[in-house]
Design an enzyme around this catalytic site. Structure first.
Site, PDB file in Angstrom:
ATOM      1  N   HIS A 139       0.899  -1.301   0.070  1.00  0.00           N
ATOM      2  CA  HIS A 139      -0.025  -0.043   0.038  1.00  0.00           C
ATOM      3  C   HIS A 139       0.948   1.361   0.017  1.00  0.00           C
ATOM      4  O   HIS A 139       1.993   1.185   0.457  1.00  0.00           O
ATOM      5  CB  HIS A 139      -0.952  -0.216   1.312  1.00  0.00           C
ATOM      6  N   ASP A 216       2.969  -4.335   7.678  1.00  0.00           N
ATOM      7  CA  ASP A 216       1.891  -3.713   7.609  1.00  0.00           C
ATOM      8  C   ASP A 216       0.770  -4.854   8.000  1.00  0.00           C
ATOM      9  O   ASP A 216       0.437  -5.733   7.021  1.00  0.00           O
ATOM     10  CB  ASP A 216       1.534  -3.034   6.356  1.00  0.00           C
ATOM     11  N   GLN A 219      -4.495  -5.637   6.677  1.00  0.00           N
ATOM     12  CA  GLN A 219      -5.368  -6.463   6.179  1.00  0.00           C
ATOM     13  C   GLN A 219      -5.279  -8.007   6.983  1.00  0.00           C
ATOM     14  O   GLN A 219      -6.075  -8.747   6.538  1.00  0.00           O
ATOM     15  CB  GLN A 219      -5.060  -6.630   4.757  1.00  0.00           C
ATOM     16  N   LYS A 242     -10.605  -1.191  10.028  1.00  0.00           N
ATOM     17  CA  LYS A 242     -10.823  -2.254   9.265  1.00  0.00           C
ATOM     18  C   LYS A 242     -11.177  -3.421   9.968  1.00  0.00           C
ATOM     19  O   LYS A 242     -11.536  -4.572   9.753  1.00  0.00           O
ATOM     20  CB  LYS A 242      -9.438  -2.502   8.536  1.00  0.00           C
ATOM     21  N   CYS A 380      -4.781   2.317  -3.877  1.00  0.00           N
ATOM     22  CA  CYS A 380      -3.354   3.055  -3.105  1.00  0.00           C
ATOM     23  C   CYS A 380      -2.296   1.991  -3.477  1.00  0.00           C
ATOM     24  O   CYS A 380      -1.581   1.586  -2.508  1.00  0.00           O
ATOM     25  CB  CYS A 380      -3.783   3.311  -1.626  1.00  0.00           C
TER      26      CYS A 380
END
Length: 422
Positions: A139, A216, A219, A242, A380
């Site tokens: 991202h 990261d 997700q 999220k 993104c």
């Protein structure tokens, strides 16, 4: 039990070891009962932002109605209750991720967290000749901060490439970890491809070479069990909105030795022990990085979201979404002219797709008229779409609160839209 605790406890929970009743779970999400353009809402945009259960909404409402005050500033009852609720959310998150509470910096989300690492860890340390290794599937939030640091330090950003299937070649990735690489930035789960990366093995290899690792987890945390201690990274960032929580919430986990050595990123109240015009003595981490009044109610809501997810059981969530992914993939593959990006053997419930002869934005607009919400655009992740030679895609992303009937409704809507565009 106070009102905030009662909001946390409202989550639908199954008996120990049993899978939840997913129909009852779905009823916990008020927005999923609405209609869009006269059609039942089919929300397939959870990779963008997850919907909120009533337990989260109620916890925030109770906090504002009965407990609101600023944190860490007052000795009165409301101030104490607010502080306990805020720090309670930190402790809840720490247990959820198997880390210590004093290793979690609460912040507005992954973007802030990654910039914190970039400006407080990387900027003072990197220099000309150093390399920041960034994967192709990142991202923008895990690309742009490293580019900015490279511009200011003379370091360079190098790309760890992927295969057409959307995975890493382990040998190629290992070869890319050359002695000049000081930092590796990698996503746990791709927001475009759904690829679940073997971050534990990757971080182990990187650390054996003295490379600091930044993961990261935006997700990953909402959709599968995450044990940060087992992953073995140096930094792990995630976003609350999220994972059924409010916007403007998230956290950075960092090893204590890094937090101790990193200078403050922002200056202001509550990140200090003593201020004079001759100098300032800063708090220890994580408070050293939490200047100003935080999003207190947001973190009360995030704590409630974590309680809710734990009540479901993250292994059950992962299994539920795997079933939805298999159904959605099969349904899309049965439609002529549909191309799916990425075919990793282990994926989250994210499917980016194209339809021959149709622009992604047109597809998404027409699907919305059928009540189906999907994301369209570049997500993104411009460098990743450039790798596949496409300008934009549609992305359908499911969560545990979706149903197999909704997947069928989505496929039927897509067939109808394809006929309209033919």
């Amino acid at each position: 039990m106070n009102a905030i605790d009662a909001g946390h406890a409202a989550a639908t929970a199954a008996p120990a070891g049993a899978a939840p009743d997913w129909d009852r779970v779905r009823a916990d999400f008020p927005i999923l009962s609405r209609q869009v353009h006269g059609k039942p809402l089919v929300y397939l945009d959870s990779a963008n932002s997850g919907q909120k259960p009533a337990a989260v909404i109620d916890a925030m409402d109770a906090f504002y109605r009965q407990h609101y005050a600023n944190v860490s500033r007052a000795v009165h009852t409301l101030g104490t209750e607010a502080t306990e609720a805020y720090e309670g959310a930190r402790a809840t998150l720490a247990r959820f991720l198997n880390v210590r509470a004093d290793e979690l910096v609460l912040c507005s989300g992954t973007t802030f967290a990654l910039n914190l690492v970039a400006y407080s860890w990387a900027l003072p340390r990197l220099q000309a000749g150093d390399t920041i290794l960034v994967s192709r599937m990142e991202h923008h939030a895990n690309i742009v901060p490293w580019q900015l640091v490279a511009q200011r330090t003379g370091a360079r950003v190098r790309v760890a490439e992927i295969t057409p299937e959307g995975t890493f070649d382990p040998d190629a990735l290992r070869r890319s970890m050359t002695p000049d690489v000081k930092l590796l930035a990698i996503t746990h789960v791709s927001n475009v491809l759904g690829t679940v990366n073997p971050v534990r093995a990757i971080c182990r290899e990187a650390r054996s070479r003295g490379i600091v690792t930044v993961v990261d987890g935006s997700q990953a945390v909402p959709h599968r069990p995450v044990d940060i201690a087992a992953i073995g990274c140096d930094f792990y960032a995630f976003t609350g909105h999220k994972m059924c929580g409010p916007t403007g919430t998230g956290a950075l986990w960092a090893r204590r030795e890094h937090l101790a050595e990193m200078p403050p990123f922002l200056g202001g109240g509550e990140m200090i022990r003593e201020v004079s015009f001759e100098g300032t003595v800063f708090n220890d981490g994580p408070q050293k990085f939490e200047a100003g009044t935080p999003n207190i109610a947001g973190f009360v809501g995030l704590g409630a979201a974590v309680d809710y997810l734990q009540g479901l059981g993250m292994a059950h969530v992962e299994a539920r979404e795997a079933g939805l992914l298999a159904h959605m993939t099969q349904a899309l593959e049965a439609i002529d002219g549909v191309r799916i990006l990425g075919s990793a053997p282990e994926k989250a419930a994210v499917v980016s797709f194209l339809v021959e002869g149709a622009h992604a934005h047109d597809l998404a607009t027409l699907l919305d008229l059928e009540g189906v919400a999907v994301r369209s655009g570049q997500h993104c992740a411009h460098p990743l779409l450039q790798f596949y030679g496409v300008a934009a895609t549609c992305r359908a992303s499911a969560a545990f609160y979706n149903t197999h009937d909704e997947i069928d409704a989505f496929a039927a809507a897509l067939r109808k839209v394809r006929r309209l565009l033919a």
